[in-house]
Structures are given as C-alpha cells and as structure tokens.
Design an enzyme around this catalytic site. Structure first.
Site, PDB file in Angstrom:
ATOM      1  N   ASP A   1       1.580 -94.240 -67.461  1.00 20.48           N
ATOM      2  CA  ASP A   1       2.741 -95.076 -67.767  1.00 20.48           C
ATOM      3  C   ASP A   1       3.496 -95.359 -66.477  1.00 20.48           C
ATOM      4  O   ASP A   1       3.746 -94.423 -65.694  1.00 20.48           O
ATOM      5  CB  ASP A   1       3.669 -94.350 -68.746  1.00 20.48           C
TER       6      ASP A   1
ATOM      7  N   HIS B   1       6.011-103.474 -62.644  1.00 20.18           N
ATOM      8  CA  HIS B   1       6.561-102.581 -63.661  1.00 20.18           C
ATOM      9  C   HIS B   1       5.543-101.560 -64.167  1.00 20.18           C
ATOM     10  O   HIS B   1       5.923-100.603 -64.843  1.00 20.18           O
ATOM     11  CB  HIS B   1       7.105-103.396 -64.833  1.00 20.18           C
TER      12      HIS B   1
END
Length: 477
Positions: free
Chosen positions: A378, A164
């Site tokens: 991110d 992730h």
C-alpha cells in the site's frame, strides 16, 4: 503554445467535482469528498487555480467552468480510451506491477498507445491553462508522461509530480517494456514526490540503471541543450495524510458517539469487535485477514458471539476480471466462516460490499476494539490514519501491515507481516488482550503524529520544495 492565466494548475486523473447529466441534458456538479481536493482547494482559491481532469464519464464533453473558486477544465475520454488507458494500462499493467506483482500485469501495445495519447491530451490542457512562470502539480500513476510532455510545451513553468502508490524495485519495474519512457516522463518534473523513502530510492535506482544521467543523493542532473542550462530533478518522500483535525472533530460529535454505541448494540454487544475497511482490491490482504480470523475461531482462541469481525469492502473496478474473482473468493470465504462458526442471529463476519458516508465510518472506527489493516502492499493507507484520528478516547488498537506507507509513521501500531498468518493471529490476540495503559500510550503517540502531519502540511511541504526549484527557462511563452 500561448500561455494561460492560472498561476497554479493541478493535473489529476479525476476532476475535483462529480458531474451529473440530467435527463434533459443539463449538467450539474457537486464537490468530490476526497482528501486531495480538501488539501488543495484553499491553495487554488487563493492563487486562482485550475484543475485539469476527467469527469469519470465516457464521451462527456464540457466547456471549462468555475466551481467554488476553482477553474475546472474537463478532459474528454472515449469509452475505448477508458478501456485501454484507464482500465487497461493504468489498472491492468501499472497497478499490479507497482504493487509487487501480486497478480501478473498485462503488457499490451494498444494499451500503451492509448496511455501515451491520453497523457499528451492532459499535458496540452495543462499547458493551455497555466500562466507564464506558473506551477503545475501532476498526480499519480495514470499520468506519468505528463511532466515530460508539459516540459516541451511550457519550459517556463515549475512542474511537480506526486506518485500516490508505491514505486517498485527496479528488478520489478524493469519488466515494463516502456520502462525508459516512463522514467523520462517523470524526469520532466522538477520535483518527484513519493509516499516512502524506499519508493524514492527505487525510482533513483531505476534512473541509474536505465539511463546514463548523473544521480547524486536525491538529485538527478538533466544536461542542458544548446543555450539551456543543466536542470536538477529531486526525488523525495512526502507521506500524504488526511484532514485529521476535521475527522477528529467529527468523531467527537454526540451523534457519532451515539451511533458507535448503537452499532455495537446492533451487532449483539460483542465483547470484541474487530474491523476491516478497504476498497475491494487484491492489494489489501482481505483474504489473509479472513484466514487469520477464521483460524482464531477454529483454534478456539476467539468465539462467536463474544467476538465478531465487521468487514467493509467498498466496490472497486468491478469491470476488471481479477476484481470480480476477488469478490467471489471473499464472499465464499465469509460464507464458509459464518457457516462454520456463526450462531443463530449472530454472524462471525458482517460483510458489507458498499461504501459509507464519513459519519458512519467515524462511528465504526469509534466502535471497533481492533482495527485490522493487512495490506500486502500500500502506498500509504489512509484508513489507518482515519482510525487513529477518530480515537480521541485513546481506546482501540491498530494492527498494521509493515507493507503500508503508514507503517513508517505509525510506529506504535502493532505491526505485522500479513503473509505470516501465525504471526498475524498472535498479534491480533495481543491487540485484544493488551493492557489498557499500554494501549492509551500507543494511541496517544500515533494521534500526535497524525494530527500534526495532516494533509495540509503534506501539500505545504511539497509545494514549498517545488517553489525552490528553478525551471530551465523563465522567458514568457
């Protein structure tokens, strides 16, 4: 090892439910609100699925139980294991290493040893749960060794892994003393998924640099042993998303629309409302955002009370020293900006260090003229997608860091390099002054992407590819 009875098993650091221990010792639970649970719950309920994970509490032992059609299999972690495996190796070593070494990672052998031990425990729990020839989907950087351990225990099953967070360039990843063990751990899977194509490429480069395995395109060939055939591992991008239809519908409700208007009124009805929503994490670029906003006020390009910034920074890893230092720095900066530029009863920055329910977040998104996403690195950034999903009115503008996974998809956002403070300031002013017709065109395009590529499509795409893989052994174990 004897096989279990569940055709589909998810392995994640946390369980899909929050367990509460009452004063009398009884346990109760409620479903977690996360997007991963939302995406996978229907699949698990349909296929008789099990979820292996940690309860979030130290030393809590609990027998497996069923919750809303999902078999929940808790893994117990001691306080020392939480300190060394989770707060230590996962968040003190891997997190900063995988986020471009924004802060220096720490390498401690006792942390690594705890990481190995806990990963083995998760793998053993998954092996006990999964049925012959079943599917196991392992999630995130805390569990990178699970695929290879599970492959040894249950070679008959299909194994997927999804990362992730970003996967770093090999020049950074190579700093990890246990780099080869992590690569071998991930190569236990049949399919290794990442947020961005660049992350998948970084992983494949690490395989080339650190092993002698054959890599062709997205495929890595694992040579067979004895009578076992060669095995193919595929590395590919599967950008995650949100339950965008549900969020869109939430933002259209009369209560949320009314609350959005009330928020602006409570803030003194500013002409320009800017919004930042983040976990309080050094990867999110909150300090860069505040610096840019403070300079816009200092330059006179923005003025209080006509313009105001709302910054929501939900608590994160508060026992870790670097996060404590970040909170102090952010709060000092907010205080300085408000002291220099605030007026009586009108703050320049409204700072909230706590979380809000989804209804309040939807109202904040709907109230904001400009959404600021300034992450330094991110994996995806789902806040950007939530903002777009909330704007059925086609209003608002998204200022988005190019260092987020979302930047690959939301190409109509106003993209920035958050390290370039002058460029960030100019882009914020462009967002504020943008022609309404251009703003609607950009938002319409982004909404089309977010609504079509939702979290369910992400799960379906990943599992569809995984279904095409063939485990090295299909006999019953």
């Amino acid at each position: 090892m004897p096989a279990g009875e569940y055709e589909f098993v998810v392995v994640a650091n946390r369980l899909p439910v929050d367990i509460t221990v009452e004063d009398d010792g009884t346990l109760s639970w409620e479903r977690s609100p996360g997007g991963l649970v939302t995406a996978l719950a229907p699949i698990m309920q349909k296929n008789g699925g099990a979820w292996v994970g940690w309860s979030g509490k130290a030393g809590l032992e609990h027998e497996p139980f069923d919750a809303e059609g999902i078999h929940v299999s808790p893994v117990t972690l001691s306080a020392q294991e939480i300190a060394e495996y989770y707060e230590g190796f996962s968040n003190g070593t891997l997190w900063p290493l995988y986020h471009d070494v924004i802060v220096p990672p720490e390498f401690h052998r006792n942390w690594w040893n705890a990481y190995v031990a806990v990963n083995r425990r998760f793998a053993a729990a998954a092996a006990e749960a999964v049925a012959p020839g079943g599917t196991v989907w392992v999630h995130d950087y805390q569990l990178q060794l699970v695929p290879s351990v599970l492959r040894l225990l249950r070679p008959d099953v299909k194994i997927g892994f999804f990362n992730h967070i970003p996967f770093p360039p090999v020049e950074i990843f190579a700093q990890l003393p246990w780099r080869r063990q992590v690569v071998d751990g991930l190569l236990g899977a049949d399919l290794v998924g990442f947020q961005r194509p660049g992350d998948a490429s970084n992983f494949l480069r690490a395989v080339r640099r650190l092993t002698d395995l054959q890599v062709r395109g997205p495929q890595v060939t694992i040579p067979g042993r004895w009578t076992r055939p060669d095995r193919q591992v595929r590395a590919q991008a599967f950008p995650i998303s949100i339950d965008s239809t549900a969020f869109d519908e939430l933002a259209r409700t009369p209560d949320v629309i009314a609350r959005a208007k009330q928020i602006r009124k409570e803030l003194g009805s500013p002409e320009i409302l800017l919004l930042g929503v983040d976990r309080l994490d050094y990867t999110k670029g909150i300090r860069h955002r505040l610096k840019a906003f403070g300079e816009l006020l200092e330059d006179g390009q923005l003025r209080v009370p006509e313009a105001t910034l709302v910054q929501v920074a939900s608590p994160s890893r508060e026992r870790v020293e670097q996060y404590q230092m970040l909170r102090d720095e952010v709060e000092v900066t907010v205080g300085r900006i408000n002291g220099d530029f605030g007026t009586l009863g009108r703050a320049a920055v409204h700072y909230m260090h706590h979380s809000y329910p989804a209804t309040e977040m939807a109202a904040l998104y709907l109230a904001a003229d400009v959404m600021l996403v300034t992450s330094l690195r991110d994996g995806m950034n789902l806040v950007a997608k939530e903002y777009v999903a909330a704007r059925s009115d086609l209003g608002g503008a998204l200022v988005l860091s190019e260092f987020t996974g979302a930047a690959d998809e939301l190409t109509q956002a106003l993209q920035i390099n958050p390290h370039d403070i002058a460029g960030t300031k100019a882009t914020i002013m462009r967002a504020i002054t943008m022609d309404a017709r251009e703003g609607r065109r950009r938002m319409r395009s982004m909404r089309r992407r977010v609504l079509q590529h939702d979290v369910q499509r992400w799960a379906d795409d990943f599992l569809g590819y995984l279904a095409m893989s063939v485990p090295s052994e299909r006999e019953t174990v």
